[in-house]
Write an enzyme that holds these catalytic residues in place. Structure first.
Site, PDB file in Angstrom:
ATOM      1  N   GLU A  47       0.854  -1.194   0.000  1.00  0.00           N
ATOM      2  CA  GLU A  47       0.000   0.000   0.000  1.00  0.00           C
ATOM      3  C   GLU A  47       0.887   1.240   0.000  1.00  0.00           C
ATOM      4  O   GLU A  47       1.592   1.506   0.970  1.00  0.00           O
ATOM      5  CB  GLU A  47      -0.910   0.003   1.237  1.00  0.00           C
ATOM      6  CG  GLU A  47      -1.756   1.268   1.329  1.00  0.00           C
ATOM      7  CD  GLU A  47      -2.486   1.407   2.659  1.00  0.00           C
ATOM      8  OE1 GLU A  47      -2.803   0.376   3.291  1.00  0.00           O
ATOM      9  OE2 GLU A  47      -2.729   2.561   3.069  1.00  0.00           O
ATOM     10  N   ARG A  51       0.756  10.449   0.779  1.00  0.00           N
ATOM     11  CA  ARG A  51       1.171  11.410   1.809  1.00  0.00           C
ATOM     12  C   ARG A  51       2.337  12.261   1.347  1.00  0.00           C
ATOM     13  O   ARG A  51       2.891  13.039   2.135  1.00  0.00           O
ATOM     14  CB  ARG A  51       1.571  10.666   3.095  1.00  0.00           C
ATOM     15  CG  ARG A  51       0.440   9.881   3.699  1.00  0.00           C
ATOM     16  CD  ARG A  51       0.820   9.163   4.979  1.00  0.00           C
ATOM     17  NE  ARG A  51      -0.162   8.142   5.264  1.00  0.00           N
ATOM     18  CZ  ARG A  51      -0.090   7.268   6.247  1.00  0.00           C
ATOM     19  NH1 ARG A  51       0.912   7.307   7.094  1.00  0.00           N
ATOM     20  NH2 ARG A  51      -1.030   6.362   6.418  1.00  0.00           N
ATOM     21  N   LYS A 135     -10.949  -1.221   6.918  1.00  0.00           N
ATOM     22  CA  LYS A 135      -9.678  -1.034   7.650  1.00  0.00           C
ATOM     23  C   LYS A 135     -10.024  -0.631   9.075  1.00  0.00           C
ATOM     24  O   LYS A 135     -10.777   0.330   9.273  1.00  0.00           O
ATOM     25  CB  LYS A 135      -8.887   0.069   6.937  1.00  0.00           C
ATOM     26  CG  LYS A 135      -7.714   0.681   7.690  1.00  0.00           C
ATOM     27  CD  LYS A 135      -7.085   1.749   6.786  1.00  0.00           C
ATOM     28  CE  LYS A 135      -6.180   2.695   7.554  1.00  0.00           C
ATOM     29  NZ  LYS A 135      -4.795   2.638   7.048  1.00  0.00           N
TER      30      LYS A 135
HETATM   31  C1  3PG Z   1      -1.916   3.520   8.184  1.00  0.00           C
HETATM   32  O1  3PG Z   1      -2.184   4.408   7.406  1.00  0.00           O
HETATM   33  O2  3PG Z   1      -2.408   2.395   8.095  1.00  0.00           O
HETATM   34  C2  3PG Z   1      -1.035   3.815   9.331  1.00  0.00           C
HETATM   35  O3  3PG Z   1      -0.270   4.938   9.135  1.00  0.00           O
HETATM   36  C3  3PG Z   1      -0.197   2.675   9.729  1.00  0.00           C
HETATM   37  O4  3PG Z   1       0.088   2.899  11.056  1.00  0.00           O
HETATM   38  P1  3PG Z   1       1.507   2.513  11.680  1.00  0.00           P
HETATM   39  O5  3PG Z   1       2.446   3.578  11.204  1.00  0.00           O
HETATM   40  O6  3PG Z   1       1.316   2.584  13.174  1.00  0.00           O
HETATM   41  O7  3PG Z   1       1.859   1.154  11.198  1.00  0.00           O
END
Ligand code: 3PG
Length: 220
Positions: A47, A51, A135
């Protein structure tokens, strides 16, 4: 309420272990070796998050150079992100939350889509929009595996992909839940390792996650 159309599911598209690295990338030249390292470690579902200014270019570069990878786009927070993600060749789409406008834009793509939810009410709203895969975000502070276990009897037709605060130690616990079909996170690509282009170390992290997922799937 009138019936809403259902999008294709992500679960049948899953290739390899049900662990999805969440990637923050802005340099296509860095994105390709990083994706190769993850794929070499056994992880194929990637994924790429919207950003950074060049996230779409990074996703396109991976899809072109690493055909074993199944590239999705995440952090879709504006309706216009959806067509852009589809046009970049995304195979699946992910958002941290859901609005009516995002739901409409997602349906227009015809692609598997995971809207973000953190509560039962949000999950119900997403289901009303026709999204049966969601999600669970941010999983760590939204109650973790116990919360998702609590959702299971209430929402038997909804499948979840938890992300947010997940680390290697949580893989087995989440994948053992009957309503979890995959999980994801950024722990597989620590910024310091990416900066150093430490691809062998990233491949090792992927390999460890692959083994943890295989052990979890075997024991269920
Ligand atoms: C996402 O968008 O799924 C999160 O940023 C993932 O979170 P993490 O950085 O705590 O793994």
């Amino acid at each position: 309420m009138t019936a809403v159309p259902s999008l294709p599911r992500l679960e049948p598209v899953l290739s390899g272990p049900p662990v999805i690295p969440v990637l923050v990338l802005d340099d296509p030249a860095e994105a390709v070796p990083l994706a190769r390292a993850l794929v070499a470690g056994g992880l194929r579902m990637l994924e790429v998050t919207l950003r950074t200014p060049r996230a779409l270019a990074c996703a396109e570069a991976i899809a072109a150079a690493v055909p074993e990878a199944v590239v999705g786009l995440g952090t879709l927070t504006r309706p216009e992100h959806f067509a852009a993600a589809r046009d970049a060749g995304a195979r699946f789409l992910v958002s941290p939350g859901l609005t009516g406008a995002l739901a409409e834009a997602a349906h227009a793509t015809g692609l598997p889509y995971l809207p973000g939810i953190a509560t039962v009410t949000e999950s119900l709203i997403a289901r009303e929009h026709g999204f049966f895969e969601q999600k669970f975000f941010p999983a760590g502070i939204a109650g973790g595996a116990p919360a998702l276990a609590g959702f299971a009897p209430l929402l038997p037709d909804v499948r979840f992909c938890p992300t947010g605060g997940i680390r290697i130690d949580h893989v087995g616990t989440f994948l053992a839940l009957p309503n979890v079909f995959a999980l994801g996170g950024t722990w597989l690509t620590p910024p310091a390792l990416v900066k150093e282009r430490a691809w062998a170390e990233i491949e090792a992290l992927a390999r460890t996650a692959t083994a943890a997922a295989a052990a979890a799937v075997q024991s269920t």
